[in-house]
Scaffold this motif. Sequence first.
Motif, PDB file in Angstrom:
ATOM      1  N   VAL A   1     -17.011   5.531  20.258  1.00 18.13           N
ATOM      2  CA  VAL A   1     -17.130   6.289  19.018  1.00 18.13           C
ATOM      3  C   VAL A   1     -16.408   7.616  19.226  1.00 18.13           C
ATOM      4  O   VAL A   1     -16.913   8.492  19.924  1.00 18.13           O
ATOM      5  CB  VAL A   1     -18.606   6.516  18.636  1.00 18.13           C
ATOM      6  CG1 VAL A   1     -18.698   7.295  17.328  1.00 18.13           C
ATOM      7  CG2 VAL A   1     -19.347   5.187  18.541  1.00 18.13           C
ATOM      8  N   PHE A   2     -15.221   7.755  18.642  1.00 19.03           N
ATOM      9  CA  PHE A   2     -14.439   8.979  18.803  1.00 19.03           C
ATOM     10  C   PHE A   2     -14.922  10.079  17.869  1.00 19.03           C
ATOM     11  O   PHE A   2     -14.888  11.252  18.213  1.00 19.03           O
ATOM     12  CB  PHE A   2     -12.954   8.697  18.579  1.00 19.03           C
ATOM     13  CG  PHE A   2     -12.375   7.817  19.650  1.00 19.03           C
ATOM     14  CD1 PHE A   2     -12.034   8.335  20.883  1.00 19.03           C
ATOM     15  CD2 PHE A   2     -12.202   6.455  19.426  1.00 19.03           C
ATOM     16  CE1 PHE A   2     -11.514   7.523  21.875  1.00 19.03           C
ATOM     17  CE2 PHE A   2     -11.684   5.639  20.413  1.00 19.03           C
ATOM     18  CZ  PHE A   2     -11.340   6.165  21.646  1.00 19.03           C
ATOM     19  N   SER A   3     -15.349   9.690  16.681  1.00 23.73           N
ATOM     20  CA  SER A   3     -15.912  10.641  15.722  1.00 23.73           C
ATOM     21  C   SER A   3     -16.776   9.850  14.754  1.00 23.73           C
ATOM     22  O   SER A   3     -16.813   8.618  14.806  1.00 23.73           O
ATOM     23  CB  SER A   3     -14.808  11.389  14.973  1.00 23.73           C
ATOM     24  OG  SER A   3     -14.201  10.548  14.006  1.00 23.73           O
ATOM     25  N   GLN A   4     -17.441  10.527  13.855  1.00 21.56           N
ATOM     26  CA  GLN A   4     -18.275   9.848  12.865  1.00 21.56           C
ATOM     27  C   GLN A   4     -17.432   8.936  11.972  1.00 21.56           C
ATOM     28  O   GLN A   4     -17.930   7.956  11.427  1.00 21.56           O
ATOM     29  CB  GLN A   4     -18.997  10.890  12.015  1.00 21.56           C
ATOM     30  CG  GLN A   4     -20.037  10.321  11.105  1.00 21.56           C
ATOM     31  CD  GLN A   4     -20.818  11.414  10.388  1.00 21.56           C
ATOM     32  OE1 GLN A   4     -20.452  12.587  10.419  1.00 21.56           O
ATOM     33  NE2 GLN A   4     -21.894  11.025   9.746  1.00 21.56           N
ATOM     34  N   ASN A   5     -16.142   9.217  11.857  1.00 27.55           N
ATOM     35  CA  ASN A   5     -15.268   8.460  10.961  1.00 27.55           C
ATOM     36  C   ASN A   5     -14.311   7.509  11.663  1.00 27.55           C
ATOM     37  O   ASN A   5     -13.521   6.842  11.007  1.00 27.55           O
ATOM     38  CB  ASN A   5     -14.456   9.418  10.090  1.00 27.55           C
ATOM     39  CG  ASN A   5     -15.333  10.255   9.204  1.00 27.55           C
ATOM     40  OD1 ASN A   5     -16.404   9.812   8.782  1.00 27.55           O
ATOM     41  ND2 ASN A   5     -14.914  11.466   8.924  1.00 27.55           N
ATOM     42  N   PHE A   6     -14.326   7.451  13.020  1.00 26.15           N
ATOM     43  CA  PHE A   6     -13.341   6.635  13.731  1.00 26.15           C
ATOM     44  C   PHE A   6     -13.941   6.062  15.014  1.00 26.15           C
ATOM     45  O   PHE A   6     -14.526   6.791  15.800  1.00 26.15           O
ATOM     46  CB  PHE A   6     -12.105   7.475  14.062  1.00 26.15           C
ATOM     47  CG  PHE A   6     -11.014   6.695  14.718  1.00 26.15           C
ATOM     48  CD1 PHE A   6     -10.266   5.789  13.997  1.00 26.15           C
ATOM     49  CD2 PHE A   6     -10.736   6.878  16.065  1.00 26.15           C
ATOM     50  CE1 PHE A   6      -9.247   5.073  14.604  1.00 26.15           C
ATOM     51  CE2 PHE A   6      -9.728   6.159  16.682  1.00 26.15           C
ATOM     52  CZ  PHE A   6      -8.976   5.255  15.949  1.00 26.15           C
ATOM     53  N   ARG A   7     -13.782   4.730  15.189  1.00 21.88           N
ATOM     54  CA  ARG A   7     -14.241   4.057  16.406  1.00 21.88           C
ATOM     55  C   ARG A   7     -13.322   2.888  16.729  1.00 21.88           C
ATOM     56  O   ARG A   7     -12.683   2.315  15.834  1.00 21.88           O
ATOM     57  CB  ARG A   7     -15.687   3.588  16.274  1.00 21.88           C
ATOM     58  CG  ARG A   7     -15.877   2.478  15.275  1.00 21.88           C
ATOM     59  CD  ARG A   7     -17.313   1.967  15.190  1.00 21.88           C
ATOM     60  NE  ARG A   7     -18.212   3.030  14.840  1.00 21.88           N
ATOM     61  CZ  ARG A   7     -19.442   3.159  15.345  1.00 21.88           C
ATOM     62  NH1 ARG A   7     -19.909   2.300  16.192  1.00 21.88           N
ATOM     63  NH2 ARG A   7     -20.205   4.151  14.967  1.00 21.88           N
ATOM     64  N   CYS A   8     -13.245   2.524  18.010  1.00 27.70           N
ATOM     65  CA  CYS A   8     -12.452   1.386  18.473  1.00 27.70           C
ATOM     66  C   CYS A   8     -13.337   0.517  19.362  1.00 27.70           C
ATOM     67  O   CYS A   8     -14.240   1.025  20.022  1.00 27.70           O
ATOM     68  CB  CYS A   8     -11.250   1.843  19.285  1.00 27.70           C
ATOM     69  SG  CYS A   8     -10.057   2.775  18.347  1.00 27.70           S
ATOM     70  N   GLY A   9     -13.059  -0.779  19.373  1.00 28.89           N
ATOM     71  CA  GLY A   9     -13.877  -1.680  20.176  1.00 28.89           C
ATOM     72  C   GLY A   9     -13.079  -2.798  20.802  1.00 28.89           C
ATOM     73  O   GLY A   9     -11.967  -3.113  20.377  1.00 28.89           O
TER      74      GLY A   9
END
Length: 171
Positions: free
Chosen positions: A85-93
Motif C-alpha cells: 500500500v503506497f498511499s490511500q489511493n494507490f497499491r500494487c500486488g
Amino acid sequence: MNYAFSRLSNVDAYGRYIIKRYDDSQVSLQSDEDRADAALQLWTQQGKNFVLLASAGVSKFGYEEYLGVDRGFDSIYVVAGLEEVFSQNFRCGVRAGFQNASYNDKSQGSESSPYGSISVQMSTMPSTRITASLSHMIREAFIFPFSSQESTEFNVRLDWDSPIPELRFAL
C-alpha cells in the motif's frame, strides 16, 4: 460482491459466465467456448503498508465435441499474495499459486501448472476504485489435434461502495 469483516479485512466473492463464438464455421466447430467461473478471496491488512491475500476459484470450460473428443475441463486454482500500500489511493500486488485442470475426456487425466498475476489499484474517489490486473496461466489439454494454450489475461475492475458500509459492488 465484497463483505468487510472490519476496516482491515474482507472477503470478495465473484461469478461470471463467458461465451466465445467465432464467425468462421470450421473455426467455430473447434474453438467456440462457454466458461463459468466462481472465486473467493480473503484480504487482510497486516500493517500500515502490507496486505496478505488468499484466494481460490473454480472454472468450468465447455466445448462442442470435435472429432470424437470432448475437450471440456474443470480448473481449480489456489493462490497466495502480497500487496504493498503506497498511499490511500494507490497499491500494487503480486499473487502466485497453482492450478489444476481435470479433463472431461478421462483418457487425458489431469494437468497442473503455476499461476501468477500482478495488479495495480487506484482510487479515483473515496467510494470508487479501479483495479487493473495481468495474469498468466496455462490451459487446455494436449489432445490431438489441439495444442495447449498459454493464456495471458488483462482485466479492469470498477468497485463502488454502497451507502451500506459493509456492501461493495463491482463491474
